[in-house]
Design a protein around this motif. Structure first.
Motif, PDB file in Angstrom:
ATOM      1  N   LEU A 394       0.818  -1.204   0.000  1.00 21.13           N
ATOM      2  CA  LEU A 394       0.000   0.000   0.000  1.00 21.13           C
ATOM      3  C   LEU A 394       0.861   1.267   0.000  1.00 21.13           C
ATOM      4  O   LEU A 394       0.471   2.285  -0.572  1.00 21.13           O
ATOM      5  CB  LEU A 394      -0.948  -0.005   1.203  1.00 21.13           C
ATOM      6  CG  LEU A 394      -2.094  -1.019   1.078  1.00 21.13           C
ATOM      7  CD1 LEU A 394      -2.816  -1.192   2.402  1.00 21.13           C
ATOM      8  CD2 LEU A 394      -3.078  -0.601  -0.004  1.00 21.13           C
ATOM      9  N   VAL A 395       2.019   1.209   0.626  1.00 18.87           N
ATOM     10  CA  VAL A 395       2.969   2.321   0.501  1.00 18.87           C
ATOM     11  C   VAL A 395       3.356   2.507  -0.960  1.00 18.87           C
ATOM     12  O   VAL A 395       3.453   3.626  -1.470  1.00 18.87           O
ATOM     13  CB  VAL A 395       4.222   2.080   1.368  1.00 18.87           C
ATOM     14  CG1 VAL A 395       5.300   3.129   1.071  1.00 18.87           C
ATOM     15  CG2 VAL A 395       3.855   2.116   2.848  1.00 18.87           C
ATOM     16  N   SER A 396       3.542   1.383  -1.673  1.00 22.68           N
ATOM     17  CA  SER A 396       3.905   1.442  -3.098  1.00 22.68           C
ATOM     18  C   SER A 396       2.801   2.080  -3.930  1.00 22.68           C
ATOM     19  O   SER A 396       3.080   2.873  -4.835  1.00 22.68           O
ATOM     20  CB  SER A 396       4.208   0.031  -3.620  1.00 22.68           C
ATOM     21  OG  SER A 396       5.332  -0.518  -2.978  1.00 22.68           O
ATOM     22  N   ILE A 397       1.545   1.747  -3.616  1.00 21.72           N
ATOM     23  CA  ILE A 397       0.462   2.312  -4.429  1.00 21.72           C
ATOM     24  C   ILE A 397       0.286   3.806  -4.115  1.00 21.72           C
ATOM     25  O   ILE A 397      -0.077   4.587  -5.006  1.00 21.72           O
ATOM     26  CB  ILE A 397      -0.853   1.529  -4.238  1.00 21.72           C
ATOM     27  CG1 ILE A 397      -1.786   1.790  -5.437  1.00 21.72           C
ATOM     28  CG2 ILE A 397      -1.560   1.877  -2.946  1.00 21.72           C
ATOM     29  CD1 ILE A 397      -2.994   0.883  -5.486  1.00 21.72           C
ATOM     30  N   CYS A 398       0.568   4.222  -2.883  1.00 25.87           N
ATOM     31  CA  CYS A 398       0.550   5.657  -2.569  1.00 25.87           C
ATOM     32  C   CYS A 398       1.623   6.379  -3.395  1.00 25.87           C
ATOM     33  O   CYS A 398       1.377   7.460  -3.950  1.00 25.87           O
ATOM     34  CB  CYS A 398       0.791   5.887  -1.082  1.00 25.87           C
ATOM     35  SG  CYS A 398      -0.558   5.332  -0.007  1.00 25.87           S
ATOM     36  N   LYS A 399       2.797   5.770  -3.470  1.00 30.38           N
ATOM     37  CA  LYS A 399       3.883   6.350  -4.266  1.00 30.38           C
ATOM     38  C   LYS A 399       3.478   6.445  -5.731  1.00 30.38           C
ATOM     39  O   LYS A 399       3.725   7.453  -6.405  1.00 30.38           O
ATOM     40  CB  LYS A 399       5.142   5.500  -4.110  1.00 30.38           C
ATOM     41  CG  LYS A 399       6.344   6.019  -4.880  1.00 30.38           C
ATOM     42  CD  LYS A 399       7.552   5.112  -4.683  1.00 30.38           C
ATOM     43  CE  LYS A 399       8.740   5.610  -5.509  1.00 30.38           C
ATOM     44  NZ  LYS A 399       9.911   4.708  -5.363  1.00 30.38           N
ATOM     45  N   GLN A 404       1.915   9.645 -10.518  1.00 32.43           N
ATOM     46  CA  GLN A 404       0.966  10.017 -11.579  1.00 32.43           C
ATOM     47  C   GLN A 404       0.576  11.485 -11.469  1.00 32.43           C
ATOM     48  O   GLN A 404       0.516  12.206 -12.465  1.00 32.43           O
ATOM     49  CB  GLN A 404      -0.290   9.142 -11.492  1.00 32.43           C
ATOM     50  CG  GLN A 404      -0.133   7.758 -12.084  1.00 32.43           C
ATOM     51  CD  GLN A 404      -1.486   7.132 -12.352  1.00 32.43           C
ATOM     52  OE1 GLN A 404      -2.483   7.437 -11.712  1.00 32.43           O
ATOM     53  NE2 GLN A 404      -1.532   6.249 -13.322  1.00 32.43           N
ATOM     54  N   ALA A 405       0.322  11.939 -10.239  1.00 25.67           N
ATOM     55  CA  ALA A 405      -0.097  13.326 -10.051  1.00 25.67           C
ATOM     56  C   ALA A 405       1.005  14.298 -10.441  1.00 25.67           C
ATOM     57  O   ALA A 405       0.732  15.396 -10.928  1.00 25.67           O
ATOM     58  CB  ALA A 405      -0.506  13.545  -8.592  1.00 25.67           C
ATOM     59  N   SER A 406       2.268  13.901 -10.247  1.00 28.10           N
ATOM     60  CA  SER A 406       3.375  14.813 -10.521  1.00 28.10           C
ATOM     61  C   SER A 406       3.697  14.915 -11.999  1.00 28.10           C
ATOM     62  O   SER A 406       4.485  15.769 -12.411  1.00 28.10           O
ATOM     63  CB  SER A 406       4.630  14.369  -9.756  1.00 28.10           C
ATOM     64  OG  SER A 406       5.089  13.111 -10.232  1.00 28.10           O
ATOM     65  N   GLU A 407       3.121  14.037 -12.830  1.00 30.06           N
ATOM     66  CA  GLU A 407       3.357  14.137 -14.276  1.00 30.06           C
ATOM     67  C   GLU A 407       2.837  15.464 -14.816  1.00 30.06           C
ATOM     68  O   GLU A 407       3.404  16.039 -15.741  1.00 30.06           O
ATOM     69  CB  GLU A 407       2.679  12.966 -14.991  1.00 30.06           C
ATOM     70  CG  GLU A 407       3.388  11.634 -14.721  1.00 30.06           C
ATOM     71  CD  GLU A 407       2.692  10.466 -15.390  1.00 30.06           C
ATOM     72  OE1 GLU A 407       1.680  10.704 -16.095  1.00 30.06           O
ATOM     73  OE2 GLU A 407       3.144   9.318 -15.217  1.00 30.06           O
ATOM     74  N   ALA A 408       1.732  15.956 -14.257  1.00 34.09           N
ATOM     75  CA  ALA A 408       1.262  17.299 -14.589  1.00 34.09           C
ATOM     76  C   ALA A 408       1.894  18.242 -13.578  1.00 34.09           C
ATOM     77  O   ALA A 408       1.487  18.290 -12.429  1.00 34.09           O
ATOM     78  CB  ALA A 408      -0.262  17.354 -14.507  1.00 34.09           C
ATOM     79  N   ASN A 409       2.942  18.945 -13.996  1.00 35.89           N
ATOM     80  CA  ASN A 409       3.771  19.716 -13.070  1.00 35.89           C
ATOM     81  C   ASN A 409       3.323  21.178 -13.033  1.00 35.89           C
ATOM     82  O   ASN A 409       3.736  21.977 -13.873  1.00 35.89           O
ATOM     83  CB  ASN A 409       5.236  19.621 -13.507  1.00 35.89           C
ATOM     84  CG  ASN A 409       6.169  20.225 -12.480  1.00 35.89           C
ATOM     85  OD1 ASN A 409       5.765  21.043 -11.662  1.00 35.89           O
ATOM     86  ND2 ASN A 409       7.427  19.829 -12.526  1.00 35.89           N
TER      87      ASN A 409
END
Length: 487
Positions: A394-399, A404-409
Motif C-alpha cells: 500500500l505504501v507502493s500504491i501511494c507512491k 501520476q499526479a506529478s506528471e502534470a507539473n
C-alpha cells in the motif's frame, strides 16, 4: 455459541439527528444495559441489543415511537446535508431548506439505498446508493444514476428530473427493479411509460469536483461560530457521552446533530460562548478529536471487527513509514458483495482452503481509474497478498498515485509562464516635473502641505498650486516617465 446481541438500525433521514429524539433512544438503550453504540456508513445509529433484553427494548421503542429496523432492511436515505455550509464548494443552489423539502416528499420508506447529494462537495459519496440523486447546474433539477442491486452497473438517466418528482420516480424505480426482466436498456423506457414527471434532457455530462476529503474532526471555525467533528477509532460512542452531547444541544438550542458517511458525528452552529461546555464533556469522557489525517480517509464495512483490525494494522505501518495519503480514500471489503467507497480497495479473498487460520488469509489490492473513488471499476494492483505484506504494497500504491499526479507539473507550468512574461515590461508610470528646480508632483502622493489629497490628477490641481520647492505654477511642469528620474 448462541448469539448474545441483536443489531438494529435507527435511521436518521439524510443524516439529520434531532437531539431530543436521539436522547430518548439513548435512554432506552441505557435502560437495557447498553453502554456503547455506533454510527453506520449510511448515516444511521447501530445498536447491539442484548438478546435477553430485546423484548424490553422493542416495547419501549414502540411506546416512545422510536422506529428501528434490521440493518440491511429499509435502508436510510443518505445525503450531503452534513457538508452544507462547511464542506460545500462553489455556488450551490441547494440550501438546507431544499434538502428538507426533498426529504419531506418521501411518503414511503425506501427498501433500496438512496443518496441525495450536492455536486459541489466531495464529503458524501455520490454513487454508493442504488438510486443516486445529484444536483445539476439548473436550479431544482437533478441528475439521476441508478446502480443495479448486486452489480456495479450504473445507468445515467437521460433526463434531469424536477425536485418535486424525486420521490415518485424513486418509488417507481424501486418497484421496477423487483421485476426480473428489467435491465439497463429498458428501465428508463418502462419508468417513462408508467409514470408522468417533469424532466428536461441532459445536454452535458455531470461535472463533479476532483475528490478531496476534508479534515472532518475537531473544533473548526466558520463564519461567527464553530463546528465540531467527532471520530472514534473503534467506532464506539459511549452512550453516556452522547447523552451529555444531546443535553448540551438542547440547553444551547443547537437544533441538530449530523451523522456522516464516515461513521462520525458533526455538530454545527456552536456559539463561541458555549465552547467551554463542549470542551468539558470531551474532557470528561477523554474523547480525542485530533487524529492523523491518514486514519480518517477509510471506509470499513459496518459490523466488521476484522475489518477494523486490518485497518489499524495498515495505519500503524503508514505511521511508521510516515506515509502521505492525502487525496486517497481506502476501502476495506471483508465481504465480496459490499461496495464501499474508495480509490484504493483492500478486498479479502474467498477462503479457498476453508481454513480458520488467519495467517492463511489472503487479500487483493485494487484501485479505481484515475484514483477516482466514485468509480465502480477496479484495477488489480497486487493479488494474493498476506496481511504482513499489505503495508509495504500500500505504501507502493501511494507512491504510484503521487508519481501520476506529478506528471502534470504545475510548478513547471508556473515557472514557464513567469519566464514567458518576464520580457514584457509593465507600462511606465508618468509624473510631472518642474522645469525650474526639477521637483516632482506625483499624483499617487498628492501634496499634503497644500491640502491636495493623494490620487488628485495633475489636470485637477487647484489654481493655488505651486511647486513646493521654488513656487512655480502648474504651467512650469512637464510630463516625464518615472524612469527618467534615475531612481
Amino acid at each position: 455459541m448462541a448469539k448474545q446481541t441483536h443489531t438494529v438500525s435507527i435511521n436518521f433521514t439524510g443524516g439529520i439527528i434531532s437531539p431530543g429524539y436521539l436522547q430518548q433512544a439513548l435512554k432506552i438503550a441505557a435502560a437495557v444495559k447498553i453502554t456503547e453504540v455506533r454510527f453506520g456508513l449510511r448515516q444511521q445509529l447501530l445498536v447491539d441489543v442484548p438478546v435477553k433484553h430485546f423484548k424490553q427494548f422493542s416495547q419501549q421503542c414502540k411506546q416512545q415511537k422510536i422506529a428501528f429496523h434490521e440493518p440491511d432492511v429499509n435502508h436510510n436515505i443518505t445525503s450531503s446535508y452534513p457538508a452544507a455550509g462547511i464542506f460545500t464548494h462553489g455556488n450551490s443552489w441547494l440550501s438546507e431548506g431544499d434538502y428538507k423539502d426533498v426529504f419531506d416528499l418521501f411518503d414511503y420508506t425506501p427498501s433500496l439505498k438512496l443518496n441525495i447529494c450536492d455536486r459541489h462537495q466531495t464529503f458524501t459519496p455520490f454513487f454508493t446508493g442504488h438510486i443516486n440523486w445529484i444536483t445539476s447546474e439548473h436550479a431544482h433539477y437533478w441528475h439521476l444514476f441508478v446502480r443495479f442491486p448486486g452489480t456495479g452497473q450504473l445507468l445515467a438517466w437521460p433526463e434531469l428530473i424536477y425536485t418535486n418528482h424525486i420521490s415518485r420516480v424513486s418509488r417507481q424505480i424501486e418497484t421496477l427493479l423487483q421485476t426480473p426482466d428489467v435491465n439497463g436498456s429498458n428501465l428508463y423506457e418502462r419508468t417513462r411509460a408508467a409514470l408522468e414527471y417533469m424532466g428536461r434532457p441532459v445536454k452535458e455530462e455531470l461535472d463533479m469536483p476532483n475528490f478531496h476529503l476534508p479534515y472532518y474532526e475537531g473544533f473548526n471555525r466558520y463564519e461567527n461560530s464553530y463546528w465540531l467533528g467527532i471520530y472514534r477509532r473503534d467506532e464506539l460512542f459511549p452512550v453516556a457521552f452522547l447523552q451529555d452531547l444531546c443535553a448540551i444541544c438542547l440547553e444551547t438550542k443547537t437544533g441538530q446533530l449530523y451523522a456522516t458517511p464516515w461513521k462520525t458525528i458533526i455538530i454545527k452552529n456552536i456559539n463561541p460562548a458555549h465552547r467551554p461546555l463542549w470542551d468539558y464533556v470531551l474532557g470528561k469522557y477523554r474523547i480525542n478529536v485530533r487524529h492523523a489525517a491518514n486514519e480518517l480517509n477509510w471506509q470499513v464495512e459496518d459490523n466488521s471487527a476484522d475489518g477494523l483490525v486490518l485497518k489499524r494494522h495498515i495505519i500503524r505501518h503508514f505511521d511508521k513509514e510516515d506515509v502521505r495519503t492525502y487525496g486517497l480514500c481506502f476501502s476495506v471489503r471483508m465481504e465480496s458483495a459490499t461496495s464501499e467507497f474508495g480509490s484504493v480497495v483492500i478486498r479479502k479473498q474467498e477462503n479457498k482452503y476453508n481454513s480458520k487460520l488467519k495467517y492463511m488469509q489472503r487479500y487483493d489490492i485494487l484501485y479505481t481509474p484515475g484514483f477516482n473513488p466514485n468509480s465502480s471499476t477496479l484495477i488489480p494492483f497486487r493479488e494474493n497478498v498476506s496481511k504482513e505484506h499489505l503495508g509495504p504494497y500500500l505504501v507502493s500504491i501511494c507512491k504510484y498515485f503521487y508519481e501520476q499526479a506529478s506528471e502534470a507539473n504545475p510548478l513547471q507550468d508556473l515557472m514557464s509562464s513567469q519566464q514567458s512574461l518576464s520580457h514584457i515590461k509593465p507600462p511606465e508610470r508618468k509624473v510631472q516635473q518642474c522645469r525650474q528646480c526639477m521637483s516632482v508632483y506625483d499624483e499617487a502622493l498628492g501634496e499634503a502641505e497644500q491640502g491636495i489629497a493623494p490620487g488628485t490628477a495633475f489636470e485637477a490641481l487647484p489654481e493655488h498650486f505651486g511647486c513646493p520647492l521654488c513656487g512655480a505654477g502648474a504651467a512650469m511642469f512637464e510630463e516625464i516617465g518615472e524612469g527618467a528620474l534615475g531612481y
